[in-house]
Design a protein around this motif. Structure first.
Motif, mmCIF file in Angstrom:
data_model
loop_
_atom_site.group_PDB
_atom_site.id
_atom_site.type_symbol
_atom_site.label_atom_id
_atom_site.label_comp_id
_atom_site.label_asym_id
_atom_site.label_seq_id
_atom_site.Cartn_x
_atom_site.Cartn_y
_atom_site.Cartn_z
ATOM 1 N N LEU A 1 84.027 0.860 -51.898
ATOM 2 C CA LEU A 1 83.614 1.350 -50.588
ATOM 3 C C LEU A 1 82.111 1.612 -50.610
ATOM 4 C CD1 LEU A 1 84.347 2.362 -47.711
ATOM 5 C CD2 LEU A 1 84.751 4.628 -48.711
ATOM 6 N N VAL A 2 81.430 1.148 -49.568
ATOM 7 C CA VAL A 2 80.008 1.423 -49.362
ATOM 8 C C VAL A 2 79.884 2.252 -48.082
ATOM 9 C CG1 VAL A 2 77.717 0.465 -48.921
ATOM 10 C CG2 VAL A 2 79.299 -0.729 -50.468
ATOM 11 N N ILE A 3 79.141 3.343 -48.166
ATOM 12 C CA ILE A 3 78.881 4.183 -46.995
ATOM 13 C C ILE A 3 77.371 4.330 -46.847
ATOM 14 C CG2 ILE A 3 79.169 6.452 -45.922
ATOM 15 C CD1 ILE A 3 81.736 6.795 -47.521
ATOM 16 N N SER A 4 76.842 3.937 -45.698
ATOM 17 C CA SER A 4 75.417 4.160 -45.425
ATOM 18 C C SER A 4 75.273 5.240 -44.371
ATOM 19 C CB SER A 4 74.736 2.868 -44.962
ATOM 20 O OG SER A 4 75.275 2.382 -43.747
ATOM 21 N N MET A 5 74.223 6.025 -44.538
ATOM 22 C CA MET A 5 73.896 7.074 -43.566
ATOM 23 C C MET A 5 72.424 6.969 -43.224
ATOM 24 S SD MET A 5 76.064 10.441 -44.660
ATOM 25 C CE MET A 5 77.801 10.543 -44.234
ATOM 26 N N ALA A 6 72.122 7.025 -41.928
ATOM 27 C CA ALA A 6 70.745 6.828 -41.502
ATOM 28 C C ALA A 6 70.501 7.450 -40.147
ATOM 29 C CB ALA A 6 70.422 5.333 -41.443
ATOM 30 N N THR A 7 69.327 8.020 -39.982
ATOM 31 C CA THR A 7 68.838 8.407 -38.650
ATOM 32 C C THR A 7 68.256 7.130 -38.054
ATOM 33 O OG1 THR A 7 66.761 9.070 -39.697
ATOM 34 C CG2 THR A 7 68.372 10.803 -39.273
ATOM 35 N N LEU A 8 69.131 6.279 -37.539
ATOM 36 C CA LEU A 8 68.727 4.897 -37.302
ATOM 37 C C LEU A 8 68.253 4.609 -35.884
ATOM 38 C CD1 LEU A 8 68.535 2.487 -39.218
ATOM 39 C CD2 LEU A 8 70.662 1.636 -38.256
ATOM 40 N N THR A 9 68.983 5.087 -34.870
ATOM 41 C CA THR A 9 68.641 4.672 -33.505
ATOM 42 C C THR A 9 68.684 5.835 -32.518
ATOM 43 O OG1 THR A 9 70.891 4.143 -32.738
ATOM 44 C CG2 THR A 9 69.723 2.424 -33.969
ATOM 45 N N GLY A 10 67.756 5.804 -31.571
ATOM 46 C CA GLY A 10 67.830 6.722 -30.449
ATOM 47 C C GLY A 10 69.007 6.410 -29.547
ATOM 48 N N ALA A 11 69.458 5.148 -29.576
ATOM 49 C CA ALA A 11 70.593 4.757 -28.738
ATOM 50 C C ALA A 11 71.845 5.548 -29.088
ATOM 51 C CB ALA A 11 70.857 3.259 -28.898
ATOM 52 N N SER B 1 78.732 12.640 -35.018
ATOM 53 C CA SER B 1 78.255 11.628 -35.962
ATOM 54 C C SER B 1 78.922 10.298 -35.624
ATOM 55 C CB SER B 1 78.608 12.024 -37.394
ATOM 56 O OG SER B 1 78.000 13.237 -37.750
ATOM 57 N N PRO B 2 78.212 9.352 -35.016
ATOM 58 C CA PRO B 2 78.813 8.047 -34.739
ATOM 59 C C PRO B 2 78.970 7.267 -36.041
ATOM 60 C CG PRO B 2 76.742 8.366 -33.521
ATOM 61 C CD PRO B 2 76.822 9.428 -34.542
ATOM 62 N N PHE B 3 80.107 6.592 -36.189
ATOM 63 C CA PHE B 3 80.310 5.801 -37.399
ATOM 64 C C PHE B 3 80.950 4.471 -37.042
ATOM 65 C CE2 PHE B 3 84.453 7.710 -36.925
ATOM 66 C CZ PHE B 3 85.360 6.791 -37.448
ATOM 67 N N TYR B 4 80.744 3.516 -37.930
ATOM 68 C CA TYR B 4 81.261 2.161 -37.763
ATOM 69 C C TYR B 4 82.078 1.783 -38.989
ATOM 70 C CZ TYR B 4 77.659 1.645 -34.125
ATOM 71 O OH TYR B 4 76.879 1.794 -33.007
ATOM 72 N N THR B 5 83.208 1.155 -38.766
ATOM 73 C CA THR B 5 83.995 0.586 -39.846
ATOM 74 C C THR B 5 84.910 -0.472 -39.244
ATOM 75 O OG1 THR B 5 85.616 0.999 -41.604
ATOM 76 C CG2 THR B 5 85.779 2.385 -39.646
ATOM 77 N N SER C 1 81.408 -5.890 -49.055
ATOM 78 C CA SER C 1 82.406 -4.928 -49.517
ATOM 79 C C SER C 1 82.905 -4.089 -48.348
ATOM 80 C CB SER C 1 81.786 -4.016 -50.583
ATOM 81 O OG SER C 1 81.247 -4.764 -51.644
ATOM 82 N N PRO C 2 84.046 -3.381 -48.525
ATOM 83 C CA PRO C 2 84.481 -2.434 -47.484
ATOM 84 C C PRO C 2 83.336 -1.484 -47.131
ATOM 85 C CG PRO C 2 86.193 -2.702 -49.130
ATOM 86 C CD PRO C 2 85.003 -3.445 -49.651
ATOM 87 N N TYR C 3 83.061 -1.342 -45.836
ATOM 88 C CA TYR C 3 81.800 -0.732 -45.426
ATOM 89 C C TYR C 3 81.998 0.230 -44.267
ATOM 90 C CZ TYR C 3 76.968 -0.571 -43.583
ATOM 91 O OH TYR C 3 75.742 -0.167 -43.121
ATOM 92 N N MET C 4 81.282 1.350 -44.354
ATOM 93 C CA MET C 4 81.255 2.345 -43.286
ATOM 94 C C MET C 4 79.810 2.774 -43.083
ATOM 95 S SD MET C 4 83.403 5.934 -43.065
ATOM 96 C CE MET C 4 84.971 5.092 -42.847
ATOM 97 N N HIS C 5 79.382 2.797 -41.833
ATOM 98 C CA HIS C 5 77.990 3.139 -41.521
ATOM 99 C C HIS C 5 77.942 4.300 -40.533
ATOM 100 C CE1 HIS C 5 73.919 3.004 -40.049
ATOM 101 N NE2 HIS C 5 74.297 2.594 -38.855
ATOM 102 N N PHE C 6 77.058 5.270 -40.808
ATOM 103 C CA PHE C 6 76.850 6.426 -39.934
ATOM 104 C C PHE C 6 75.444 6.372 -39.349
ATOM 105 C CE2 PHE C 6 80.351 7.832 -42.464
ATOM 106 C CZ PHE C 6 81.042 8.770 -41.707
#
Length: 459
Positions: A331-341, A351-355, A419-424
């Protein structure tokens, strides 16, 4: 600072937590001297109300904490943190009114209410102390609270004292505390090591870019955490206006959050092979800054057209995600202050997340509800893939049109990991003070992930 429960010396002041929903019964169950005092002082059980009951010697016989109604409590969390700040100094113990998850949340709220960022000012007076309630895992809650304090401290520290060097130092301290290994690739060494996007984004700064790589544990599933470590973001040549640059010390909030989560995992000795990757850079302006319409080749071999130098977070994450994938993690999990959107979509509290895994999404949602760390699933919407394909290169780092900005950023990142991935896509900032959450840096999603990991990884 260290957040800790008080040692019970046998003289802790009883604290009764009373909701408006069952006020009459709760008051009837109070000690004899407390009932008339509560009525005479107009105690109603309103949320946040705090009252001390005097004893015959002028001390405190007991204390009452208003817990409001279920409807009012649902509009927030960590309500007992407000009580902790309102009561006089002393040592208290929860004597009734809470149990189960509510008791755990209250205990965590109390510890977090004691957090203050006082690096640059005189420390505030200590708040009232709490004896660890019976029936909870006090060690676990203290570990979580102190990991959250680490995250907050890192985000709150201004960029003058929290650049890539200092973020590396914090990572090394964390690794040393838990006997983890650290490898750091810095400056021009990023080029032969094949981290071209990290180098390109960070090269304009006088503070060298780097990739921080922490490893811990040699048994169990492989878990990799990737955190965006943009220690300050001017926007590069697409320079941000002053109103948008003011909070950019928090643009390393993803890195701060994964370091806090890593501290939880290591301190709790979870049976995983943990890896933490932090691309740490400062996005600055100088003669060698990367430019709009440049085309860059990432570690994975994909080409990226730069249509906005202020969309740099996804670039540094791309190289780190490619590296994470080479280890074939579970499992890979990324966390980032990525977008104003993302902020426009769900505000600062979620906390918006994608998987792509419905099972993981359900596990995370249930865990988030259990530990009062709210999350919201966003879609990897495949029809939007065309938006990140500019034609002249494989990928566009900033699609035009202004629509679905968080989704297109997540789709961009997904191109670099198999790999199995989740992004915040987190905010990392508390815009106004709330119980146990002072204005400033904040961890988001980490406690929910911690709670969900045993199910997601079959631990």
């Amino acid at each position: 600072m260290t957040l800790a429960f008080a040692v019970d010396a046998g003289a802790a002041i009883p604290l009764y937590v009373i909701s408006e929903d069952d006020l009459d019964q709760a008051l009837a169950d109070l000690p004899d001297q407390a009932r008339p005092w509560a009525k005479s002082q107009g105690f109603t059980g309103a949320l946040g109300q705090a009252l001390t009951v005097p004893d015959a010697n002028g001390g405190i016989a007991c204390a009452l904490a208003g817990y409001g109604t279920a409807k009012k409590r649902a509009r927030g969390r960590f309500h007992l943190g407000q009580t902790a700040k309102a009561l006089p100094q002393g040592v208290y113990r929860i004597a009734g009114g809470l149990e189960g998850r509510a008791l755990e949340e209250a205990a965590l709220a109390w510890l977090l209410a004691g957090y203050a960022f006082d690096r640059y000012r005189k420390p505030a007076p200590a708040i009232a102390a709490l004896v660890a309630p019976e029936g909870i895992d006090a060690d676990r809650i203290a570990i979580i609270a102190n990991a959250e304090a680490l995250t907050r401290d890192l985000i709150n520290t201004p960029a003058s004292d929290m650049g890539p060097d200092e973020l590396e130092e914090a990572a090394r301290r964390l690794a040393s505390d838990h006997d983890a290994s650290v490898n750091v690739t810095t400056g021009d060494d990023l080029i032969p090591a094949n981290f071209p996007l990290i180098h390109t984004v960070g090269r304009a700064s006088t503070r060298a870019p780097r990739l921080i790589d922490i490893r811990w544990g040699d048994k169990g599933p492989k878990l990799t955490l990737v955190g965006k470590g943009v220690c300050f973001d001017t926007g590069g040549l697409n320079l941000k206006p002053g109103s948008s640059m003011g909070l950019m010390k928090k643009d390393m909030g993803g890195a701060a959050t994964v370091l806090g989560l890593a501290q939880m995992i290591m301190a709790l000795h979870l049976p995983v092979q943990l890896r933490v990757l932090v691309p740490a850079v400062e996005n600055s302006v100088s003669g060698n800054a990367f430019r709009p319409q440049d085309i860059l080749t990432a570690r994975k071999g994909l080409t990226v057209e730069i249509n906005n130098t202020d969309a740099e977070g996804r670039l540094v994450l791309a190289d780190a995600l490619t590296l994470s994938d080479e280890d074939e993690p579970d499992l890979v999990i990324s966390m980032a202050t990525l977008t104003g959107a993302a902020r426009v979509a769900v505000g600062s509290d979620l906390s918006p997340f994608y998987t792509e895994s419905d099972a993981h999404a359900q596990m995370l949602a249930e865990a988030a509800a259990a530990v009062a760390d709210p999350v919201w699933r966003m879609p990897f919407h495949d029809p939007y893939e065309a938006m990140i394909e500019p034609g002249i290169a494989d990928l566009d780092n900033a699609p035009s049109g202004g629509m679905a900005g968080s989704i297109t950023a997540a789709l961009f990142l997904r191109r670099f990991v198999e790999s199995p991935y989740m992004h915040f896509d987190i905010y990392g900032w508390q815009p106004s003070s709330a119980p146990s959450r002072p204005k400033g840096g904040i961890g988001m999603g980490a406690r929910a992930v911690l709670e969900a990991l045993p199910r997601m990884l079959n631990l």
